[in-house]
Design a protein around this motif. Structure first.
Motif: not given
Length: 118
Positions: A97-101, A108-111, A86-94
């Protein structure tokens, strides 16, 4: 009838005897030399054959040892994919984005982030 002298031979007889002795000695020494050369050549050929056989045996042993080492050593494991492929950077960006929304809470974001990085 000519008178024949008894005793020591004359000058011609002495020269003839010397020539016969010298010729015989030359023939004998030549034969001895040829036999010795043949023996030395045979010994040298035997030594070369023995050296060749020893070299071939050493080469065979080296090949066998290399084959055993190759058979005994397991192949290296394939490289592990980074973070499960998995592309870690892309997943962290996703996740960000979910946290900002507001879909993910801070916990949940930290976990999820810890799961990705850990």
């Amino acid at each position: 009838m000519p008178i024949r002298r008894m005793g020591r031979p004359g000058l011609v007889g002495m020269a003839a005897r010397t020539a016969v002795v010298a010729g015989t000695a030359t023939a004998v020494s030549g034969g001895v030399a040829r036999r010795q050369q043949a023996r030395y050549a045979d010994k040298e050929a035997e030594q070369q054959a023995a050296a060749q056989q020893q070299w071939e045996a050493e080469q065979y042993q080296a090949q066998q040892a290399a084959a055993q080492q190759a058979a005994a050593a397991p192949p290296p494991p394939p490289p592990a994919p980074a973070a499960g492929g998995v592309d870690v950077v892309a997943e962290l960006q996703k996740l960000a984005t979910l946290k900002e929304q507001g879909i993910l809470s801070d916990a949940e974001f930290a976990a999820a982030k810890a799961k990705l990085l850990g």
